[in-house]
Scaffold this motif. Structure first.
Motif, PDB file in Angstrom:
ATOM      1  N   CYS A  94      37.925  35.316  44.429  1.00  0.00           N
ATOM      2  CA  CYS A  94      36.703  36.120  44.507  1.00  0.00           C
ATOM      3  C   CYS A  94      35.672  35.409  45.361  1.00  0.00           C
ATOM      4  O   CYS A  94      35.493  34.185  45.245  1.00  0.00           O
ATOM      5  CB  CYS A  94      36.152  36.366  43.097  1.00  0.00           C
ATOM      6  N   LYS A 117      40.373  39.359  48.840  1.00  0.00           N
ATOM      7  CA  LYS A 117      39.497  38.758  47.836  1.00  0.00           C
ATOM      8  C   LYS A 117      38.591  39.826  47.229  1.00  0.00           C
ATOM      9  O   LYS A 117      38.091  40.707  47.939  1.00  0.00           O
ATOM     10  CB  LYS A 117      38.584  37.687  48.465  1.00  0.00           C
ATOM     11  N   HIS A 118      38.368  39.727  45.928  1.00  0.00           N
ATOM     12  CA  HIS A 118      37.307  40.519  45.318  1.00  0.00           C
ATOM     13  C   HIS A 118      35.967  40.035  45.876  1.00  0.00           C
ATOM     14  O   HIS A 118      35.833  38.873  46.278  1.00  0.00           O
ATOM     15  CB  HIS A 118      37.307  40.352  43.798  1.00  0.00           C
ATOM     16  N   VAL A 337      31.906  37.992  38.492  1.00  0.00           N
ATOM     17  CA  VAL A 337      33.137  37.374  38.979  1.00  0.00           C
ATOM     18  C   VAL A 337      34.253  37.545  37.952  1.00  0.00           C
ATOM     19  O   VAL A 337      35.369  37.962  38.284  1.00  0.00           O
ATOM     20  CB  VAL A 337      32.907  35.877  39.271  1.00  0.00           C
ATOM     21  N   ALA A 340      35.437  41.150  37.675  1.00  0.00           N
ATOM     22  CA  ALA A 340      36.273  41.540  38.812  1.00  0.00           C
ATOM     23  C   ALA A 340      37.670  40.943  38.708  1.00  0.00           C
ATOM     24  O   ALA A 340      38.675  41.645  38.849  1.00  0.00           O
ATOM     25  CB  ALA A 340      35.608  41.105  40.118  1.00  0.00           C
ATOM     26  N   VAL A 341      37.740  39.644  38.454  1.00  0.00           N
ATOM     27  CA  VAL A 341      39.022  38.948  38.469  1.00  0.00           C
ATOM     28  C   VAL A 341      39.857  39.263  37.229  1.00  0.00           C
ATOM     29  O   VAL A 341      41.066  39.497  37.322  1.00  0.00           O
ATOM     30  CB  VAL A 341      38.802  37.428  38.594  1.00  0.00           C
TER      31      VAL A 341
END
Length: 447
Positions: A94, A117-118, A337, A340-341
């Motif tokens: 990310c 990547k996020h 973060v 998202a991940v």
């Protein structure tokens, strides 16, 4: 979920672009979160990045990695000036984009998408200009493009989600801020007086006068509220934000339609609860650092429940408000973060091109004069619906930096794309035009 990954020796691996104030706040908390690894920090000024790490409590042996791979292997952090290499490195999951620069931020987002990547887009300046199309590109690649938890737009999106998930009729949403009408024409030379800060106080901090001036003149508010519109389906007012003075006890009375005794032109708008009256008096119980939603009970039973459980409502009892009093900027961004991940979910995301923050003149200027962008001497940003922005071919505030006027403009006039010479950064200019063409109101009508 993070604890499980940490126990398995698989930390969430993050790259940070931009080591300014927001980035420093990200760094301050990152080393205290088990299983959360800042693999690299990228900034054009490596010395500044190292200074931010040191200032936020990092020990030198924590950021002495010699490469991305070395940082991965030893659980350290690598400091670099190459954001492109960071976005391409496979070990990072990310990217946090925290430069605040709309052109650079847009490019970094594209790099991150290409690198699978996020993206946590702290950079609302880039998001309001090209966020809808960037988010669409990310989703196409199975990636998350997210607003930054800790910043006000993400919290407003969260409150909007809450109101809708409860089955309430969403009426409006916004944030608080310190604003008076004359602030609109503030410049980097006058900004500290509006904050009430002395030269000595400013000298002790890491304060950027142009950035803080964008808060003062209402530009940042326009950028954030237009981004919220793009993320929630609410609209910007046709003539820009009104900055209605309001304290907690009055939110439900003020931020409802005029037809129901409030001050809004209609339902479904974003706007600002100013913490000062036009004459400078402080608003009682203001929410200068907070965010809010107002909503209506769908039936009498729910209205009665509002009263029974102490919700602050208007006099009718039908309209209520909910708010969060503070936001802690980069200290909270790890939530985005991890969302998202680990969850595959954004904490707010630009889903459609619905609102816009457009360059508007602070004075009278002649052909040949230069515009200096957000927080500068020449323009402020006005939040308006994309329907109006595209109709007049307005210049987004993110493209108003270091561009020359081709036509004279008057104070408070919206600058058009055709009023300026766009000769640089054409990759971003073209991406913006692609967004207008493929996602704007005209494209929706064609569908």
């Amino acid at each position: 979920m993070l604890a499980k990954r940490n126990a398995e020796g698989r930390p969430v691996r993050v790259g940070l672009i931009g080591a300014g104030k927001f980035g420093s706040m990200v760094l301050a908390q990152a080393r205290k979160i088990a299983g959360y690894h800042i693999v690299a920090v990228a900034d054009l000024d490596i010395g500044k990045a190292r200074g931010s790490l040191k200032r936020t409590g990092w020990q030198e042996d924590e950021y002495n990695a010699t490469s991305f791979s070395d940082a991965m292997d030893r659980g350290k952090t690598y400091v670099t000036d190459d954001a492109a290499d960071m976005c391409a490195f496979e070990g990072i999951e990310c990217i946090i984009e925290a430069t605040g620069h709309p052109i650079a931020g847009t490019r970094h987002a594209l790099m991150a998408i290409d690198g699978m990547k996020h993206i946590v887009m702290v950079n609302v300046e880039a998001d309001v200009m090209c966020g809808p199309i960037l988010a669409a590109k990310a989703r196409k690649n199975g990636l998350v493009y997210s607003m930054a938890y800790g910043d006000q737009p993400a919290f407003i999106c969260e409150l909007v989600d809450w109101a809708r998930s409860c089955g309430f009729e969403l009426v409006s949403a916004g944030k608080g801020m310190n604003f008076q009408p004359e602030y609109r024409y503030s410049t980097p030379d006058t900004v500290w007086g509006y904050f009430g800060w002395s030269d000595e106080f400013v000298a002790k901090g890491d304060f950027n006068p142009k950035m803080y001036n964008s808060f003062t003149d209402g530009t940042k508010a326009a950028i954030e509220m237009a981004a919220v519109a793009n993320g929630t389906g609410l609209d910007c007012p046709d003539d820009g934000l009104a900055f209605y003075p309001s304290g907690l006890q009055d939110l439900a009375s003020v931020f409802k339609p005029k037809s129901k005794g409030g001050r809004l032109p209609k339902n479904g708008l974003v706007d600002i609860a100013a913490s000062q009256e036009p004459d400078g008096r402080e608003v009682l119980n203001n929410i200068r650092y907070g965010m809010f939603v107002t909503f209506r009970a769908p039936d009498e039973y729910t209205r009665d429940c509002f009263e029974q459980y102490g919700l602050l409502t208007d006099k009718s009892g039908w309209y209520g408000s909910m708010w969060r009093p503070f936001h802690l900027i980069g200290l909270e961004t790890s939530v985005s973060v991890l969302s998202a991940v680990l969850r595959g979910e954004p904490t707010g995301s630009s889903k459609e091109y619905r609102g816009d923050a457009v360059a508007t003149a602070k004075g009278d200027f002649k052909a040949g004069d230069m515009l200096d962008g957000e927080g500068g001497y020449a323009v402020w940003a006005k939040a308006i619906p994309a329907t109006i922005s595209t109709e007049v071919d307005a210049l987004p505030i993110g493209l108003a930096h270091n561009v020359k006027l081709k036509n004279p403009i008057k104070r408070d006039q919206i600058v058009r794309m055709s009023d300026v010479e766009l000769v640089d950064d054409l990759d971003v200019v073209n991406l913006r035009r692609e967004q207008v063409t493929t996602m704007g109101p005209a494209s929706e009508a064609d569908k």
